[in-house]
Design an enzyme around this catalytic site. Structure first.
Site, short mmCIF file in Angstrom:
data_model
loop_
_atom_site.label_atom_id
_atom_site.label_comp_id
_atom_site.label_asym_id
_atom_site.label_seq_id
_atom_site.Cartn_x
_atom_site.Cartn_y
_atom_site.Cartn_z
N SER A 85 53.37 62.59 31.93
CA SER A 85 52.24 62.28 32.77
C SER A 85 52.51 61.19 33.81
O SER A 85 51.76 61.09 34.79
CB SER A 85 51.06 61.84 31.91
OG SER A 85 51.31 60.56 31.34
N LYS A 144 51.03 52.51 37.25
CA LYS A 144 50.36 53.75 36.83
C LYS A 144 48.86 53.51 36.77
O LYS A 144 48.42 52.47 36.27
CB LYS A 144 50.91 54.18 35.46
CG LYS A 144 50.39 55.53 34.98
CD LYS A 144 51.05 55.95 33.66
CE LYS A 144 50.62 57.34 33.23
NZ LYS A 144 51.29 57.78 31.98
N SER A 197 55.75 60.93 28.08
CA SER A 197 55.28 60.73 29.46
C SER A 197 56.03 59.69 30.28
O SER A 197 55.76 59.55 31.47
CB SER A 197 53.80 60.34 29.46
OG SER A 197 53.00 61.47 29.22
#
Lengths: 495, 95
Positions: free
Chosen positions: A163, A80, A187
């Site tokens: 997210s 990420k 998330s």
């Protein structure tokens, strides 16, 4: 032979150990998949790092030949873009970081690399992890591989959740074997739920936050997204552990989560919180939840009703505390030391112009809310009040865990929505985290396991919640749920 | 409690965000909607409840008061938008 990209991490580790294929072959298979135009059309990667991946894979093969292979040696991962990676551009999917190239490595990625993992690239996300669909990214939004055989050409572009949108999409699409995510309000778990993957948010303090760009420091946690519970256990065992560089890291031993997979749920008490049966709950979500409870009952667990009375206040509490912490954390983006700088007549003007140009709409909205609730005259009415209700929410869980060992709930209100939906009204988007946000406030671990497919053909997951630092029990229960659910649906696109 | 245009301008200044004047009313409307929604917390009786700032209620760890890091001007300046020698440079501060 099964395609290399279809293997789970656990299978790949065994295959590498048995010399059925090399780390270079495994990495090349994933790089080739990533580079296909239809794969690139999903906007999963913010930066592909094929040169690093090949070099790491080569070193992995050399280590294995020397008998020094680590727990995740040769396993290709997506990272990420909230994790600082030394010498590799890190953006938090925000314009404000511009071409920020960290001079240090996050503790969690360092641990993964120390265990032999290979980095395929950095993946897309909501800007500063603020969102539930990946749509607030300063890059193009990530399109879910569940949208169609060629997702970018599909009539409806579904979100892969958020997210951690690039993390869930890369793993579901078989472009990466696993991915790192972060979870501040859901998330990791909500993206896992809507993409048919497994995601765990560990206990607050279990994984180091050092080098992970901060959103809300009392809520943020790192965790993996994978295609099986066993893979999540393997990755968690590497990612977890005390770190001196994070003042909130807890110095407590990390159990062998892989060993916990073989445990039995016989006699385990699983709580069903009645407050999670919210008004207007999607009937399919509700049915899946009951089905999941029955699966655990059939495996020998005892299902009991519990109450978490302050559940309905979790989202409002979160939308005071998270923006307050974000407004403070994001004060560092001032155009002076790193990232974007816009011209200004004086210093103040430069700050304000830089921050307006660099932050997207949702991030600006949260900074303003956070600034307001922390400002003179409102601090007690909003921020202190939210912190007091936060304690009541945590106390609800402490009481519930006197009666049960784990809690079963839905992970997301429905299946994946389409890009463009829920974007006119921020409150609609915030509701995506209704089942997940409570754990961040209480600091508890939660795992999302894919359990079923809705009538629209899209995956749905369930969440198991555990006591603080008892991820091992979660892995035991999650493995039992996974075994009973036999979820084997695949996205329309796979590598 | 309502956030008017003047309040938006004030908090935007506190947050060092240059919100254009023609956007301030719309932004105020969005913030009001969120604040109206969080106002449901007023239903909760929190008398005698201590605020919870950190989920583990943990006391921050202390360590020996010794220098463990430093001497990295090149690293610190590596991403600077503007620099001279070992300094960040900014627009003129003195009026």
């Amino acid at each position: 032979m099964t395609k290399l990209t279809d293997l789970t991490i656990t299978e790949a580790v065994a295959g590498l150990a048995a010399k059925k294929f090399s780390a270079v072959e495994l990495t090349d298979a994933h790089l080739a998949a990533m580079e296909r135009p239809d794969a690139r059309g999903m906007n999963i990667f913010t930066l592909e790092t094929p040169d690093i991946a090949r070099a790491q894979a080569k070193q992995s093969d050399a280590r294995r030949a020397a008998g020094q292979a680590g727990d995740m040696d040769g396993i290709p991962l997506a990272i990420k873009d909230l994790y600082c990676t030394k010498g590799v551009r890190t953006t938090a999917a925000s314009r404000i970081l511009d071409n920020f190239v960290p001079t240090y490595e996050s503790t969690v990625t360092q641990k993964l690399f120390d265990a032999g993992a290979v980095m395929l690239g950095k993946v897309n996300m909501d800007e500063f992890a603020m969102g539930s669909g990946g749509v607030t990214s300063a890059f193009k939004p990530t399109i879910s591989p569940w949208s169609g055989p060629n997702p970018a050409a599909a009539a409806r572009h579904l979100v892969p959740g958020g997210s951690s949108s690039g993390s869930s999409a890369s793993v579901a699409a078989r472009l990466a074997m696993g991915a790192t995510g972060t979870d501040t309000g859901g998330s990791i778990r909500q993206p896992a739920s809507v993409t048919g993957t497994v995601g765990i948010k560990p206990t607050y303090g279990r994984c180091s936050r050092y080098g992970i760009i901060a959103f809300a420091s009392s809520l943020d946690q790192a965790g993996p997204i994978t295609r099986s519970v066993a893979d999540a256990a393997l990755m968690m065992r590497v990612m977890a552990g005390f770190d001196e560089k994070d003042s909130t890291s807890i110095d407590t031993p990390v159990p062998d989560y892989v060993a916990a997979l073989g445990g039995s749920v016989k006699g385990m008490k699983i709580g069903i919180p009645r407050e999670y049966r919210i008004d207007g709950i999607n009937p399919e979500t509700d049915a899946l939840w009951q089905k999941g409870a029955q699966m655990l009952r059939d495996a020998g667990a005892e299902i009991i009703d519990i109450t978490l009375p302050h559940t309905k206040y979790a989202l409002p509490v979160y939308y005071i505390i998270a923006p307050a912490e974000a407004s403070s954390n994001l004060a560092r983006y001032d155009g002076v030391r790193f990232g974007l700088r816009m011209p200004g007549e004086n210093l103040n003007d430069m700050y304000a112009a830089t921050r307006f140009a660099g932050f997207g709409k949702e991030v600006r909205r949260r900074i303003l809310i956070g600034t307001y609730v922390l400002s003179a005259g409102y601090y007690d009415a909003y921020y202190r009040k939210a912190q007091r209700v936060r304690r009541l929410i945590r106390n609800d869980f402490l009481d519930a865990f006197k009666q049960c060992d784990a809690i079963l709930t839905p992970a997301s209100p429905g299946t994946a929505f389409a890009i463009g939906e829920k974007q006119d009204d921020p409150l609609q988007m915030y509701l995506e985290d209704v089942f997940t946000v409570t754990l961040n406030l209480a600091g508890l671990p939660g795992i999302c396991v894919p359990v079923g497919v809705a009538q629209n053909g899209l995956p749905m997951g369930l969440q198991l919640i555990g006591r603080a630092f008892d991820e091992a029990t979660l892995f035991t229960a999650a493995a039992a749920l996974e075994k009973a659910a036999m979820f084997n649906a695949k996205p329309a696109f796979t590598a | 409690m309502t956030i008017d245009q003047k309040t938006v301008a004030k908090i935007a200044n506190l947050a060092r965000l240059k919100i254009p004047v023609d956007e301030q009313i719309a932004v105020g409307g969005e913030l009001n909607k969120i604040l109206d929604w969080v106002a449901q917390l007023n239903e909760v009786d929190v008398a005698g409840v201590e605020p919870l700032a950190n989920p583990n209620d943990a006391h921050l760890r202390l360590r020996a008061d010794v220098i463990t890091d430093g001497g990295k001007p090149a690293d610190i300046l590596a991403n600077a938008p503007s620099k001279t020698a070992d300094f960040f440079t900014v627009p003129k501060v003195i009026e």
